[in-house]
Design an enzyme around this catalytic site. Structure first.
Site, mmCIF file in Angstrom:
data_model
loop_
_atom_site.group_PDB
_atom_site.id
_atom_site.type_symbol
_atom_site.label_atom_id
_atom_site.label_comp_id
_atom_site.label_asym_id
_atom_site.label_seq_id
_atom_site.Cartn_x
_atom_site.Cartn_y
_atom_site.Cartn_z
ATOM 1 N N HIS A 1 0.823 -1.208 0.000
ATOM 2 C CA HIS A 1 0.000 0.000 0.000
ATOM 3 C C HIS A 1 0.858 1.260 0.000
ATOM 4 O O HIS A 1 1.898 1.335 0.652
ATOM 5 C CB HIS A 1 -1.010 0.002 1.153
ATOM 6 C CG HIS A 1 -0.454 0.058 2.533
ATOM 7 N ND1 HIS A 1 -0.194 1.252 3.184
ATOM 8 C CD2 HIS A 1 -0.132 -0.921 3.419
ATOM 9 C CE1 HIS A 1 0.249 1.005 4.406
ATOM 10 N NE2 HIS A 1 0.303 -0.301 4.572
ATOM 11 N N ASP B 1 5.936 2.063 6.787
ATOM 12 C CA ASP B 1 4.649 1.369 6.621
ATOM 13 C C ASP B 1 3.812 2.189 5.631
ATOM 14 O O ASP B 1 3.203 3.173 6.024
ATOM 15 C CB ASP B 1 3.958 1.243 7.972
ATOM 16 C CG ASP B 1 2.613 0.550 7.904
ATOM 17 O OD1 ASP B 1 2.319 -0.087 6.876
ATOM 18 O OD2 ASP B 1 1.847 0.673 8.872
ATOM 19 N N GLU C 1 -5.118 1.787 2.562
ATOM 20 C CA GLU C 1 -5.046 0.635 3.459
ATOM 21 C C GLU C 1 -5.253 1.052 4.903
ATOM 22 O O GLU C 1 -5.942 0.376 5.672
ATOM 23 C CB GLU C 1 -3.686 -0.056 3.295
ATOM 24 C CG GLU C 1 -3.570 -1.406 4.004
ATOM 25 C CD GLU C 1 -3.022 -1.324 5.428
ATOM 26 O OE1 GLU C 1 -2.930 -2.371 6.096
ATOM 27 O OE2 GLU C 1 -2.696 -0.205 5.899
ATOM 28 N N GLU C 2 -4.672 2.188 5.273
ATOM 29 C CA GLU C 2 -4.703 2.630 6.671
ATOM 30 C C GLU C 2 -6.090 3.062 7.135
ATOM 31 O O GLU C 2 -6.318 3.222 8.331
ATOM 32 C CB GLU C 2 -3.715 3.781 6.885
ATOM 33 C CG GLU C 2 -2.258 3.443 6.594
ATOM 34 C CD GLU C 2 -1.656 2.470 7.595
ATOM 35 O OE1 GLU C 2 -2.379 2.013 8.505
ATOM 36 O OE2 GLU C 2 -0.467 2.152 7.458
ATOM 37 N N HIS D 1 3.505 3.823 12.635
ATOM 38 C CA HIS D 1 2.398 4.740 12.886
ATOM 39 C C HIS D 1 2.837 5.887 13.799
ATOM 40 O O HIS D 1 2.093 6.324 14.674
ATOM 41 C CB HIS D 1 1.190 4.013 13.474
ATOM 42 C CG HIS D 1 0.454 3.174 12.478
ATOM 43 N ND1 HIS D 1 -0.905 2.974 12.525
ATOM 44 C CD2 HIS D 1 0.876 2.491 11.385
ATOM 45 C CE1 HIS D 1 -1.274 2.201 11.524
ATOM 46 N NE2 HIS D 1 -0.203 1.891 10.808
#
Length: 333
Positions: A62, A169, A199-200, A308
């Site tokens: 992603h 990420d 995606e998140e 994150h």
């Protein structure tokens, strides 16, 4: 290897605002694949055709990162904001961010000297504001709008065997896919490389890719929590930096297809590729979305500390061994 990771991580691209990431990837891969297109959702899909008679293999990474969005411009010129994806407020206080295209601000919170009992309490998003140096709402409105995206500004760095950056990420996964495309691996299989959006914020991108491609197998190429953080007890670790790619057997909402899981483990053992199991089952990936549409899916991840957050960290060997494992998988499947 690692040819693209610096530039990928430094591009701003919270969920729903992946344009810059997509444009960068498209420019680098368009002449190295047989087909490439962008769908209506904003996913970028590239096809490397096989020799024939093989399967349709889909590798997914992603493009989006966690970030924020401006929700209000306050009378004093500060900005109220909300998270785009899961971000703990405790890791963002005092951090520098980019608002919109080029406005720089700082995430502000009440000074520790003014807090009850002198302790830093865990704030709510309503307690935090972005300070762009504006003196009034009118001044701020000249350069910022409600709905503007907000992203971290962390610069990529290498420190010995480690890489430190924002958005690992999952720009790390995007970089791995781009390295595989560069290698031009010849296989019987048609290999689709999907660089997906949102995606998140709920695994949105793969929902339409699954219908478009109808792949036989999907692998989500991710980063995942390491857990080997300072003072965290070892039995609570999810993965450990330097021990190789993490192969997932189960995570939130999905038990990984047993045949794919066992194939990944078997290849790693046969080829002498260091690997580890992801030992915590929290969190989710696009594999779950592919599985709900009937595509058997697996997950291979590069362990990362502090994901994150404004800064995360990976081990270069884990990246290298993730690339090796995926290369062998598409050759043998």
């Amino acid at each position: 290897m690692l040819k693209y990771l610096k530039e990928l991580t430094e591009i701003k691209g919270p969920s729903g605002n992946e344009d810059g990431v997509r444009e960068f990837i498209m420019a680098k891969i368009k002449d190295k694949v047989d087909e490439v297109f962008v769908d209506r959702m904003g996913n970028l899909i590239a096809l490397k055709k096989g020799k024939g008679g093989g399967k349709k293999i889909l590798l997914d990474a992603h493009m989006d990162e966690v970030g924020f969005m401006v929700t209000n411009i306050n009378e004093d010129g500060t900005l109220s904001f909300a998270p785009v994806g899961g971000v703990d407020t405790r890791v963002i206080i005092g951090k520098k961010v980019q608002v919109g295209k080029d406005m720089i601000g700082v995430i502000g919170y009440k000074a520790i000297h003014l807090q009850k009992d002198g302790y830093l309490t865990t704030p709510k998003y309503s307690d935090l504001k972005i300070d762009i140096g504006a003196k009034s709402k009118a001044e701020a409105e000249k350069v910022v709008q409600i709905g503007d995206y907000v992203a971290f500004t962390t610069q990529y760095e290498e420190s010995g065997d480690f890489i430190i950056a924002k958005a690992l990420d999952d720009r790390c996964g995007c970089s791995v896919l781009m390295d595989l495309i560069d290698e031009g691996v010849e296989t019987q299989n048609d290999v689709y490389f999907a660089f997906t959006v949102q995606e998140e914020t709920g695994l949105r991108g793969p929902a339409i890719i699954a219908e478009q491609l109808k792949a036989d197998i999907a692998i989500a190429v991710e980063t995942t929590t390491s857990g080997d953080d300072p003072e965290l007890e070892k039995q609570l670790w999810s993965t450990h930096l330097g021990d190789g790619p993490a192969i997932t057997f189960m995570h939130s909402g999905y038990v990984v297809h047993q045949e794919i899981f066992e194939k990944l483990v078997s290849i790693a053992r046969k080829e002498g590729i260091p690997f580890q199991y992801k030992m915590r089952t929290v969190g989710g990936t696009n594999a779950r979305r592919y599985a709900t549409t009937g595509i058997p899916a697996g997950v291979v991840s590069v362990p990362a500390r502090y994901i994150h957050s404004p800064v995360s960290m990976i081990h270069k060997k884990d990246y290298e061994n993730t690339l090796k494992l995926l290369r062998k998988f598409i050759l043998e499947e």
